[in-house]
Write an enzyme that holds these catalytic residues in place. Structure first.
Site, PDB file in Angstrom:
ATOM      1  N   PRO A   1       0.832  -1.208   0.000  1.00 13.37           N
ATOM      2  CA  PRO A   1       0.000   0.000   0.000  1.00 13.37           C
ATOM      3  C   PRO A   1       0.868   1.262   0.000  1.00 13.37           C
ATOM      4  O   PRO A   1       1.740   1.421   0.844  1.00 13.37           O
ATOM      5  CB  PRO A   1      -0.786  -0.113   1.316  1.00 13.37           C
ATOM      6  CG  PRO A   1      -0.618  -1.529   1.767  1.00 13.37           C
ATOM      7  CD  PRO A   1       0.686  -1.999   1.216  1.00 13.37           C
ATOM      8  N   GLU A   2       0.644   2.127  -0.974  1.00 13.02           N
ATOM      9  CA  GLU A   2       1.308   3.427  -1.014  1.00 13.02           C
ATOM     10  C   GLU A   2       0.223   4.480  -0.775  1.00 13.02           C
ATOM     11  O   GLU A   2      -0.902   4.142  -0.406  1.00 13.02           O
ATOM     12  CB  GLU A   2       2.041   3.599  -2.344  1.00 13.02           C
ATOM     13  CG  GLU A   2       3.054   2.455  -2.577  1.00 13.02           C
ATOM     14  CD  GLU A   2       3.931   2.638  -3.803  1.00 13.02           C
ATOM     15  OE1 GLU A   2       4.277   3.795  -4.105  1.00 13.02           O
ATOM     16  OE2 GLU A   2       4.260   1.640  -4.452  1.00 13.02           O
TER      17      GLU A   2
ATOM     18  N   LYS B   1       1.881   7.317   4.468  1.00 12.61           N
ATOM     19  CA  LYS B   1       1.306   5.985   4.597  1.00 12.61           C
ATOM     20  C   LYS B   1       0.807   5.702   6.007  1.00 12.61           C
ATOM     21  O   LYS B   1       0.471   4.577   6.338  1.00 12.61           O
ATOM     22  CB  LYS B   1       2.356   4.941   4.171  1.00 12.61           C
ATOM     23  CG  LYS B   1       2.722   5.070   2.685  1.00 12.61           C
ATOM     24  CD  LYS B   1       3.687   3.997   2.236  1.00 12.61           C
ATOM     25  CE  LYS B   1       5.085   4.526   2.105  1.00 12.61           C
ATOM     26  NZ  LYS B   1       6.021   3.535   1.549  1.00 12.61           N
TER      27      LYS B   1
ATOM     28  N   ARG C   1       1.480 -10.533   5.729  1.00 10.52           N
ATOM     29  CA  ARG C   1       2.929 -10.492   5.981  1.00 10.52           C
ATOM     30  C   ARG C   1       3.265  -9.945   7.363  1.00 10.52           C
ATOM     31  O   ARG C   1       4.424  -9.946   7.741  1.00 10.52           O
ATOM     32  CB  ARG C   1       3.615  -9.693   4.871  1.00 10.52           C
ATOM     33  CG  ARG C   1       3.478 -10.397   3.525  1.00 10.52           C
ATOM     34  CD  ARG C   1       4.164  -9.648   2.414  1.00 10.52           C
ATOM     35  NE  ARG C   1       5.612  -9.586   2.603  1.00 10.52           N
ATOM     36  CZ  ARG C   1       6.438  -8.953   1.775  1.00 10.52           C
ATOM     37  NH1 ARG C   1       5.956  -8.349   0.711  1.00 10.52           N
ATOM     38  NH2 ARG C   1       7.731  -8.930   2.000  1.00 10.52           N
TER      39      ARG C   1
ATOM     40  N   ASN D   1       7.670   2.085  -3.569  1.00 11.34           N
ATOM     41  CA  ASN D   1       8.528   1.644  -4.666  1.00 11.34           C
ATOM     42  C   ASN D   1       7.915   1.828  -6.053  1.00 11.34           C
ATOM     43  O   ASN D   1       8.566   2.318  -6.968  1.00 11.34           O
ATOM     44  CB  ASN D   1       8.885   0.165  -4.445  1.00 11.34           C
ATOM     45  CG  ASN D   1      10.087  -0.243  -5.245  1.00 11.34           C
ATOM     46  OD1 ASN D   1      11.052   0.516  -5.345  1.00 11.34           O
ATOM     47  ND2 ASN D   1      10.031  -1.423  -5.835  1.00 11.34           N
TER      48      ASN D   1
END
Ligand SMILES: [Zn+2]
Length: 275
Positions: free
Chosen positions: A2-3, A59, A135, A187
């Site tokens: 998530p950005e 974020k 994660r 990224n």
């Protein structure tokens, strides 16, 4: 991961659906996601309160909470939520209807597992707010230090951008990812911005021309606008070219690949060559 656009979708979901619902239980048993709080600390801090506003910088999401004793009571702590690399917010209404926002594509292939629920608020109406995070790199904490973040990428002005981007000798890709300078770029957005601006990710920030800085700023705004409209950073123009043998969608040149700022980076070997 998530950005800014995905986190904004999650923030809006909370603002639209999770405010002003009294919290009657908190599952804060995952002491890694809730670090440094020991199990039970978030529960005792939040039970009996309601979420009253949802904010975001970069974020990081943070939520205001009400007092426990009606309108006159002092407000409670802020609840910070970071989605990490794979987090989603799942809000369930009183009738069991489910709405989600956050990491966009990790769940399409496989159904979520109960073990991915890392933190949950249960509301008096029977609904809930859950941080689902395969994660386990998300984070929930009281009173997060928002001051450690730079200005939000969607709000930064041209003058702030120039001042924050150009100092030092670091590679420009690494600088774009530095949340203490400008908050919200991850990224995929960084590679998309650099590609649109035709700037090498490896260029040292002190060597950028004024024209390059202007192009980067315009690309930042355009990329954020497009990603927000289309549902996330994964909708960028060069996403499909991020693989060996991929070609630039603008001029057909081979895409180059390397690690920049510790992250897998793709760029046009012709238009983004380091000069
Ligand atoms: Zn190209």
């Amino acid at each position: 991961m998530p950005e800014l656009p995905e986190v904004e979708i999650a923030r809006r979901l909370i603002a639209d659906q999770a405010l002003h619902r009294r919290i009657v239980d908190v599952d804060d048993s995952d002491s890694y996601v809730a670090r440094p709080h020991p199990p039970g600390e978030l529960r005792s801090a939040l039970t009996g309160r309601s979420l009253t506003a949802a904010h975001r910088r970069g974020k990081t999401i943070w939520l205001d909470t009400s007092g426990t004793g009606g309108a006159a009571a002092p407000a409670g702590p802020e609840l910070g939520i970071h989605l990490g690399m794979s987090g989603r917010i799942v809000v369930t209404d009183a009738d069991g209807g489910v709405s989600e926002g956050g990491d966009p594509y990790r769940y399409r292939a496989r159904p979520p597992r109960a073990g991915w629920n890392r933190f949950a608020l249960t509301f008096a109406d029977g609904g809930s707010l859950v941080l689902l995070d395969p994660r386990r790199l998300g984070r929930v904490r009281l009173n997060p230090d928002i001051g450690a973040l730079g200005p939000d990428a969607a709000q930064v002005t041209p003058a702030e951008f120039r001042a924050l981007i150009t100092k030092g000798t670091i590679a420009v890709k690494a600088r774009l990812l530095d949340q203490s300078k400008i908050a919200g770029i991850g990224n995929l957005l960084a590679d998309e911005i650099l590609w649109q601006a035709k700037v090498s990710p490896l260029a040292q920030v002190n060597t950028l021309s004024s024209a390059q800085v202007n192009r980067l700023y315009r690309a930042l705004k355009a990329v954020l606008e497009s990603a927000s409209a289309k549902g996330g950073a994964h909708t960028g123009a060069i996403i499909a070219a991020r693989h060996p043998g991929g070609t630039c969608p603008r001029d057909g040149a081979p895409m180059a690949h390397g690690m920049v700022g510790g992250r897998s980076t793709w760029w046009c070997s012709r238009e983004q060559a380091l000069r």
